[in-house]
Design an enzyme around this catalytic site. Structure first.
Site, PDB file in Angstrom:
ATOM      1  N   GLN A 145      -7.663   0.523  -1.873  1.00 51.88           N
ATOM      2  CA  GLN A 145      -8.027   1.299  -3.009  1.00 51.88           C
ATOM      3  C   GLN A 145      -8.812   0.438  -4.064  1.00 51.88           C
ATOM      4  O   GLN A 145      -9.295   0.847  -5.155  1.00 51.88           O
ATOM      5  CB  GLN A 145      -6.700   1.902  -3.731  1.00 51.88           C
ATOM      6  CG  GLN A 145      -6.254   2.926  -3.013  1.00 51.88           C
ATOM      7  CD  GLN A 145      -4.983   3.357  -3.595  1.00 51.88           C
ATOM      8  OE1 GLN A 145      -4.534   3.409  -4.624  1.00 51.88           O
ATOM      9  NE2 GLN A 145      -4.018   4.115  -2.721  1.00 51.88           N
ATOM     10  N   HIS A 210      -3.234   1.821  -6.651  1.00 51.11           N
ATOM     11  CA  HIS A 210      -2.864   2.148  -7.878  1.00 51.11           C
ATOM     12  C   HIS A 210      -3.170   1.408  -9.089  1.00 51.11           C
ATOM     13  O   HIS A 210      -2.399   1.028 -10.100  1.00 51.11           O
ATOM     14  CB  HIS A 210      -1.283   2.509  -8.005  1.00 51.11           C
ATOM     15  CG  HIS A 210      -1.031   3.760  -7.161  1.00 51.11           C
ATOM     16  ND1 HIS A 210       0.320   4.062  -7.218  1.00 51.11           N
ATOM     17  CD2 HIS A 210      -1.409   4.150  -5.827  1.00 51.11           C
ATOM     18  CE1 HIS A 210       0.389   5.137  -6.239  1.00 51.11           C
ATOM     19  NE2 HIS A 210      -0.550   5.195  -5.585  1.00 51.11           N
ATOM     20  N   GLU A 305      -0.168  15.903 -11.275  1.00 53.43           N
ATOM     21  CA  GLU A 305       0.015  16.480 -12.585  1.00 53.43           C
ATOM     22  C   GLU A 305      -1.558  16.623 -13.467  1.00 53.43           C
ATOM     23  O   GLU A 305      -2.211  15.555 -13.416  1.00 53.43           O
ATOM     24  CB  GLU A 305       0.886  15.452 -13.505  1.00 53.43           C
ATOM     25  CG  GLU A 305       2.403  15.401 -12.911  1.00 53.43           C
ATOM     26  CD  GLU A 305       3.103  14.653 -13.782  1.00 53.43           C
ATOM     27  OE1 GLU A 305       4.341  14.584 -13.612  1.00 53.43           O
ATOM     28  OE2 GLU A 305       2.618  14.120 -14.811  1.00 53.43           O
ATOM     29  N   TYR A 315       4.894  10.002 -20.643  1.00 47.72           N
ATOM     30  CA  TYR A 315       4.548  11.039 -19.665  1.00 47.72           C
ATOM     31  C   TYR A 315       5.628  10.828 -18.340  1.00 47.72           C
ATOM     32  O   TYR A 315       5.591  11.675 -17.442  1.00 47.72           O
ATOM     33  CB  TYR A 315       3.313  11.391 -19.293  1.00 47.72           C
ATOM     34  CG  TYR A 315       2.439  11.751 -20.367  1.00 47.72           C
ATOM     35  CD1 TYR A 315       2.239  13.182 -20.417  1.00 47.72           C
ATOM     36  CD2 TYR A 315       1.999  10.806 -21.344  1.00 47.72           C
ATOM     37  CE1 TYR A 315       1.542  13.724 -21.522  1.00 47.72           C
ATOM     38  CE2 TYR A 315       1.354  11.300 -22.715  1.00 47.72           C
ATOM     39  CZ  TYR A 315       0.840  12.872 -22.647  1.00 47.72           C
ATOM     40  OH  TYR A 315       0.268  13.321 -23.803  1.00 47.72           O
ATOM     41  N   TYR A 326       7.197   9.369   0.359  1.00 38.80           N
ATOM     42  CA  TYR A 326       6.612   9.940   1.440  1.00 38.80           C
ATOM     43  C   TYR A 326       7.751   9.782   2.492  1.00 38.80           C
ATOM     44  O   TYR A 326       7.758  10.752   3.671  1.00 38.80           O
ATOM     45  CB  TYR A 326       5.551   9.250   1.927  1.00 38.80           C
ATOM     46  CG  TYR A 326       4.379   9.982   1.671  1.00 38.80           C
ATOM     47  CD1 TYR A 326       3.719  10.955   2.427  1.00 38.80           C
ATOM     48  CD2 TYR A 326       3.862   9.968   0.025  1.00 38.80           C
ATOM     49  CE1 TYR A 326       2.548  11.834   1.926  1.00 38.80           C
ATOM     50  CE2 TYR A 326       2.843  10.814  -0.410  1.00 38.80           C
ATOM     51  CZ  TYR A 326       2.108  11.711   0.293  1.00 38.80           C
ATOM     52  OH  TYR A 326       1.018  12.301  -0.183  1.00 38.80           O
TER      53      TYR A 326
END
Length: 433
Positions: A145, A210, A305, A315, A326
């Site tokens: 990523q 991430h 979300e 949050y 997963y």
């Protein structure tokens, strides 16, 4: 150049003749929407309806991954399906991008386009002509990523020529998200000069997952940077830790300095750049017409979300949420907790969001104020209709493209511009037909 025509008919706000697209054609992905090996049947993907449905039925037909988790209020998930009335067409502007990530418009309507794994930045004309790669950008960690992510022009670009970009910065002991700025020098061989790194995510961690990376400038010239919690457990547990940038949205000035009205300025136990906390991985963010920041963040298996961001708010990730690992293992004991915010909306199964714009153009009057989100595993352009800050309708567009939608931005003329996430990534333009 090729054009794809999609004709859409009018029904009512709460009924839809859904797109004909089945689950069997979906490419398996991991929790962040990256292509992954085939998983067990439990790796449920989002499945839009493929035939007309009764009034009030949701666009989503797949069962939730965590059915025991119930919404906190009516309409928090599976909003009624809506249908765009305006016929539109999708035109391919350019192709041949290696997993492109972001688009930013220059004042002359040319576009800056980033390539994630290669770290290359291109200038693209409205006719699809690509420049040579812009020279002078720093090296990136392009694994998984990582790589070159978002790009934006500075609020004072007309006088300064400054552009800003986010990227995975290789470091001793690992990597981290960084944001740099430099002056764009145009020409046959475009380049940047006067490079300055204005933000470095702390601490350094060895993870290719991430890191977030969306950049959003505000009308007063401040810069929001969205950050992920690096996925691995060592990072995940720092998402609500104010001493870490992981799992946060931060707010800085364009020169990298800290605004003194940030919510945690002056606290010895907090990093002063932090604006909000408790996030998983934010790849979608945009301002509404009132200047408020909205974001859509990646959930695990279930639990993407939509959040309205307020300064200093928590949050909840990983303490609360609507998904699971997963593997099927439990992450959260509850979907609610004291002092932690509820999402405005969530998806279970996930859409794997990346890229977001809140439409304000004139080409599609019926779309004014609607949210458009790129879907990776869902291979869709997801449209949300909101009323009084609640989602009242959802639509899945462009399912016939069979492509992961990485980026969505509104162009100067009111068209939507998209990037597909693939080795031969395409730049698409959506206009009325």
């Amino acid at each position: 150049m090729r054009a794809f025509l999609t004709t859409v008919a009018c029904t009512t706000l709460l009924s839809i003749a859904g797109s004909a697209y089945g689950q069997a054609t979906r490419k398996p992905t991991d929790q962040s929407g990256n292509l992954a090996p085939d998983r067990a049947a439990g790796s449920q993907q989002s499945v839009p309806l493929d035939e007309p449905v009764p009034t009030g039925a949701p666009v989503e037909t797949a069962p939730p991954n965590v059915p025991e988790f119930k919404p906190a209020f009516a309409g928090q998930t599976r909003a009624p399906a809506v249908k765009t009335r305006t016929p539109f067409q999708v035109t391919e502007v350019a192709s041949g991008f290696n997993h492109p990530w972001a688009i930013a418009f220059l004042p002359d309507r040319r576009m800056l386009v980033t390539e994630k794994p290669t770290g290359k930045l291109f200038i693209v004309t409205s006719q699809g002509k690509k420049s040579a790669p812009v020279e002078g950008l720093p090296p990136v960690d392009g694994r998984n990523q990582g790589g070159l992510l978002d790009v934006e022009i500075g609020p004072d670009y007309a006088t300064s020529g400054l552009i800003y970009w986010s990227y995975y910065e290789p470091r001793e002991g690992g990597n981290g998200l960084a944001v740099a700025r430099a002056k764009l020098v145009d020409g046959a061989k475009p380049r940047v000069e006067g490079l300055k790194v204005i933000f470095r995510m702390q601490p350094t961690l060895d993870s290719t997952l991430h890191a977030g990376g969306r950049l959003v400038f505000t009308p007063d010239g401040m810069l929001f940077i969205t950050l992920g919690e690096r996925s691995v457990l060592e990072g995940r547990v720092q998402a609500r830790d104010l001493k870490s940038d992981f799992g946060k949205i931060v707010r800085i000035r364009p020169d990298g300095s800290i605004p003194q009205d940030n919510p945690f300025v002056g606290r010895k136990d907090a990093r002063p750049e932090i604006w909000s906390l408790g996030h998983r991985n934010i790849l979608s963010a945009a301002l509404d017409s009132r200047g408020r920041l909205w974001e859509v963040e990646m959930g695990p298996r279930g639990g993407d979300e939509l959040n309205l961001i307020e300064p200093g708010k928590d949050y909840g990730w990983p303490t609360i949420g609507y998904g699971e690992e997963y593997s099927g293992a439990r992450i959260h004991k509850s979907t609610q907790g004291p002092g932690m915010e509820q999402p405005v909306y969530y998806w279970d199964p996930v859409i794997s969001p990346s890229g977001m714009t809140i439409y304000s153009g004139d080409l599609f009057p019926e779309w004014k104020g609607n949210f458009f989100i790129g879907g990776l595993s869902s291979q869709a352009l997801v449209r949300l209709v909101l009323k009084n800050d609640r989602v009242v309708g959802e639509e899945r567009l462009l399912l016939d493209q069979d492509s992961r939608i990485r980026e969505v931005v509104q162009g100067p003329e009111g068209a939507l511009y998209l990037l597909t996430d693939e080795r031969n990534g395409r730049l698409l333009k959506l206009t009325p037909r």
